[in-house]
Structures are given as C-alpha cells and as structure tokens.
Design a protein around this motif. Sequence first.
Motif, mmCIF file in Angstrom:
data_model
loop_
_atom_site.group_PDB
_atom_site.id
_atom_site.type_symbol
_atom_site.label_atom_id
_atom_site.label_comp_id
_atom_site.label_asym_id
_atom_site.label_seq_id
_atom_site.Cartn_x
_atom_site.Cartn_y
_atom_site.Cartn_z
ATOM 1 N N VAL B 3 -51.772 51.152 -88.910
ATOM 2 C CA VAL B 3 -50.773 50.993 -89.962
ATOM 3 C C VAL B 3 -51.008 49.673 -90.712
ATOM 4 O O VAL B 3 -50.822 49.580 -91.916
ATOM 5 N N LYS B 4 -51.473 48.670 -89.982
ATOM 6 C CA LYS B 4 -51.772 47.373 -90.598
ATOM 7 C C LYS B 4 -52.874 47.515 -91.659
ATOM 8 O O LYS B 4 -52.797 46.924 -92.736
ATOM 9 N N ASP B 5 -53.892 48.331 -91.362
ATOM 10 C CA ASP B 5 -54.952 48.580 -92.345
ATOM 11 C C ASP B 5 -54.377 49.274 -93.581
ATOM 12 O O ASP B 5 -54.733 48.938 -94.714
ATOM 13 N N VAL B 6 -53.508 50.254 -93.350
ATOM 14 C CA VAL B 6 -52.870 50.958 -94.465
ATOM 15 C C VAL B 6 -52.146 49.937 -95.340
ATOM 16 O O VAL B 6 -52.281 49.936 -96.569
ATOM 17 N N LYS B 7 -51.420 49.067 -94.705
ATOM 18 C CA LYS B 7 -50.667 48.031 -95.416
ATOM 19 C C LYS B 7 -51.605 47.177 -96.268
ATOM 20 O O LYS B 7 -51.341 46.917 -97.443
ATOM 21 N N GLU B 8 -52.737 46.776 -95.689
ATOM 22 C CA GLU B 8 -53.637 45.902 -96.425
ATOM 23 C C GLU B 8 -54.353 46.627 -97.566
ATOM 24 O O GLU B 8 -54.438 46.121 -98.683
ATOM 25 N N LEU B 10 -53.342 49.089 -99.251
ATOM 26 C CA LEU B 10 -52.413 49.424 -100.332
ATOM 27 C C LEU B 10 -51.669 48.214 -100.887
ATOM 28 O O LEU B 10 -50.755 48.364 -101.701
ATOM 29 N N LYS B 11 -52.095 47.021 -100.455
ATOM 30 C CA LYS B 11 -51.383 45.785 -100.864
ATOM 31 C C LYS B 11 -49.877 45.972 -100.708
ATOM 32 O O LYS B 11 -49.087 45.614 -101.586
ATOM 33 N N ALA B 12 -49.513 46.529 -99.579
ATOM 34 C CA ALA B 12 -48.117 46.921 -99.380
ATOM 35 C C ALA B 12 -47.291 45.828 -98.715
ATOM 36 O O ALA B 12 -47.830 44.931 -98.063
ATOM 37 N N GLU B 13 -46.001 45.937 -98.917
ATOM 38 C CA GLU B 13 -45.054 45.062 -98.210
ATOM 39 C C GLU B 13 -44.353 45.877 -97.136
ATOM 40 O O GLU B 13 -44.080 47.057 -97.328
ATOM 41 N N ILE B 14 -44.043 45.190 -96.041
ATOM 42 C CA ILE B 14 -43.334 45.872 -94.964
ATOM 43 C C ILE B 14 -41.836 45.864 -95.242
ATOM 44 O O ILE B 14 -41.263 44.810 -95.503
ATOM 45 N N PHE B 70 -43.774 54.140 -99.602
ATOM 46 C CA PHE B 70 -43.111 54.431 -100.866
ATOM 47 C C PHE B 70 -44.004 53.924 -101.990
ATOM 48 O O PHE B 70 -44.361 52.740 -102.011
ATOM 49 N N VAL B 71 -44.376 54.818 -102.880
ATOM 50 C CA VAL B 71 -45.302 54.426 -103.950
ATOM 51 C C VAL B 71 -44.546 53.830 -105.137
ATOM 52 O O VAL B 71 -43.330 53.933 -105.229
ATOM 53 N N ARG B 72 -45.292 53.201 -106.016
ATOM 54 C CA ARG B 72 -44.765 52.584 -107.241
ATOM 55 C C ARG B 72 -43.659 51.566 -106.964
ATOM 56 O O ARG B 72 -42.708 51.438 -107.725
ATOM 57 N N GLY B 73 -43.785 50.887 -105.849
ATOM 58 C CA GLY B 73 -42.871 49.790 -105.550
ATOM 59 C C GLY B 73 -41.426 50.173 -105.292
ATOM 60 O O GLY B 73 -40.539 49.322 -105.291
ATOM 61 N N LYS B 74 -41.199 51.472 -105.070
ATOM 62 C CA LYS B 74 -39.812 51.895 -104.840
ATOM 63 C C LYS B 74 -39.294 51.419 -103.485
ATOM 64 O O LYS B 74 -40.033 51.388 -102.504
ATOM 65 N N VAL B 75 -38.026 51.096 -103.453
ATOM 66 C CA VAL B 75 -37.403 50.673 -102.195
ATOM 67 C C VAL B 75 -36.187 51.554 -101.912
ATOM 68 O O VAL B 75 -35.327 51.704 -102.779
ATOM 69 N N PRO B 76 -36.124 52.105 -100.712
ATOM 70 C CA PRO B 76 -34.938 52.893 -100.355
ATOM 71 C C PRO B 76 -33.753 51.971 -100.113
ATOM 72 O O PRO B 76 -33.931 50.780 -99.880
ATOM 73 N N LYS B 94 -43.908 49.577 -98.800
ATOM 74 C CA LYS B 94 -43.887 49.897 -100.233
ATOM 75 C C LYS B 94 -45.132 49.329 -100.883
ATOM 76 O O LYS B 94 -45.548 48.196 -100.612
ATOM 77 N N THR B 95 -45.741 50.155 -101.719
ATOM 78 C CA THR B 95 -46.964 49.737 -102.399
ATOM 79 C C THR B 95 -46.744 49.775 -103.909
ATOM 80 O O THR B 95 -46.031 50.638 -104.409
ATOM 81 N N PRO B 96 -47.367 48.830 -104.638
ATOM 82 C CA PRO B 96 -47.244 48.887 -106.091
ATOM 83 C C PRO B 96 -48.044 50.038 -106.709
ATOM 84 O O PRO B 96 -47.787 50.431 -107.848
ATOM 85 N N TYR B 97 -49.012 50.586 -105.968
ATOM 86 C CA TYR B 97 -49.844 51.664 -106.510
ATOM 87 C C TYR B 97 -49.053 52.946 -106.731
ATOM 88 O O TYR B 97 -48.076 53.218 -106.039
ATOM 89 N N ARG B 98 -49.530 53.734 -107.680
ATOM 90 C CA ARG B 98 -48.952 55.068 -107.879
ATOM 91 C C ARG B 98 -49.556 56.021 -106.861
ATOM 92 O O ARG B 98 -50.543 55.711 -106.197
ATOM 93 N N MET B 99 -48.943 57.209 -106.767
ATOM 94 C CA MET B 99 -49.313 58.170 -105.727
ATOM 95 C C MET B 99 -50.816 58.459 -105.677
ATOM 96 O O MET B 99 -51.449 58.354 -104.632
#
Lengths: 141, 117
Positions: B3-8, B10-14, B70-76, B94-99
């Motif tokens: 999951v950590k690789d996925v995060k990196e 996708l430049k994602a935030e936890i 969550f794509v496009r920076g969306k936050v639940p 959450k990632t800033p990338y689109r789907m």
Amino acid sequence: MPEKITLKYAVDGDDFTKAGLASSDLKHTLKQIGYDPGFIRRVAIAVYEGEINMVIHAGGGEITADIAPDKVEVWLADSGPGIPNVELAMREGYSTAPIDVHELGFGAGMGLPNIKKYTDDLQIDTTVGVGTTVYMLINNN
Amino acid sequence: MTVKDVKEILKAEIICGEENLDTEVRTACGADMMSDVLAFVKDQSVLLTGLVNPQVVRTAEMMDMHCIVFVRGKVPDESVISLAKERGEIVLLKTPYRMFTACGLLFSNGLRGGCDI
Ligand SMILES: Nc1ncnc2c1ncn2[C@@H]1O[C@H](COP(=O)(O)OP(=O)(O)O)[C@@H](O)[C@H]1O
Ligand SMILES: [Mg+2]
C-alpha cells in the motif's frame, strides 16, 4: 458451533448511508465462526446487493439469515412495490433506479445478476403492490 | 507492491489507516459503479474510485479489500472515514491524479486487474 444460528435484521429504508449494516454484521459473524473467506465473500456480496435493493427500491425491510455449517440461507423480505417482471429484472443492465442512485455507485442493473452468480439458489417471490421476498442459498463446499 | 508503494506512485496522501501501509497488494479495480466491483470476487486489494460515499467503504469491506484510493483529490466526509476506521485494516488514500492516469500508473508499475478474460 451449534447446528444452526438465526440472525434477524431490520433494514432502514430511509437512509442510504446506513445500507450495508446488516450485511456487514452478518459477514463479521461468519468470520468469527471461522468460515472460509471465499465462502464468506460470496454470502456478503449477495446479501449486500439484496440489502441495497431493499433500500433503493423497496423502502427497507427485514433480513433473516439461517447459518449452518454447510450452508447459509437468507430471506430478504420487504413491503415495497414488488417486481412486475422478474425475468426482465434479472437481466444485466436492467434498472428502474432513479438517476441519483448512480452517485451512490448503484443502479447499473447488475445487482440481481450478481446475486445469481454467487448463490446456489435464488428465488424471488414478489407481488406488485404487496412486496418482495428474495431467498438465497449459498452452500459451503 | 505494498500500500505504501501505491501511495508513493500516486503521490497520494493518507486519509486513515497509516498503520497498515505494509500490506501486500497485487490487484486493483477502478470503478464508480460498486456493482461492477462486486461482480468479480477475485482477490482485488485496491479500489480506485471517484465516489466518496459510505457504500464505497462497504463495498471494499464486502470484498476484503485493503486500500481505497479517491481520485482527483476528493475527500470523503468524517462519517465515511470513521466507517473505514471501524472496519479496521482499510487504508484510505487520496491522489491528485484522475482515474485513468491513476490506474495507468499502478498498472505500469506492476499491479494487475485480477480478472482474466
Ligand atoms: N426489492 C425490490 N423491490 C422492488 N423492485 C426491485 C427489488 N429488487 C430489485 N428490483 C427491481 O429489479 C431491478 C433490477 O435490480 P438490480 O439488478 O439489483 O439492479 P439495480 O438495483 O441496479 O436497479 C431494479 O431496478 C428494480 O426495478
Ligand atoms: Mg440492485
């Protein structure tokens, strides 16, 4: 475990955000008993799709699950509008769900076909204007 | 990958689930229709979606998935996050990338769809 456990859930028809509570609890119970994860997943998905249907199409209802070592049987009973044409409802892509349900990730007409796929028996007993009871059997083999 | 690789990738935030970043993931699914996710019972571990309602978490739970992106920076909202926390092991990112891009990045880094045709 004893021969058979029966669980009952009232499903709230007004709050879509709560839909899935019953399926979640059932899944949790099956996990605690120690069933095979693949079997649990089949039960969980089928009951979840059924629970969602109760909420979006029928205003809620009641779920009864009979849990035995070799199988799980579930009855999802509602007093909703009923299904006029079950054969049509069973088709992939057929849906009468209002468009706002799409925002919630459902209403693509794949629920009943999914249930069929994961169950060993599926019976839909429905009367227009009276309600629907969906029966499903999932064998643990 | 984890999951950590996925995060990196996708430049994602936890959003939550930090303690489960080492979970191994092999397959993913990108969808906004939860019934499409539920149609394949294979061991899919990552769900990429543009939806942020509680049914996304429920769906991941039913499928035994480990991570929702969550794509496009969306936050639940908070209720969705607390539902995920209740369920234990699920990591929300959450990632800033689109789907399309998010799926493509994960695929090109070795993650697969998990449903052969
Ligand atoms: N419990 C129910 N009560 C009334 N109608 C139902 C019920 N379950 C399913 N249906 C009908 O069957 C159709 C197909 O159901 P389903 O395959 O789950 O697709 P979806 O829920 O996406 O519309 C629904 O659109 C609805 O018209
Ligand atoms: Mg449905």
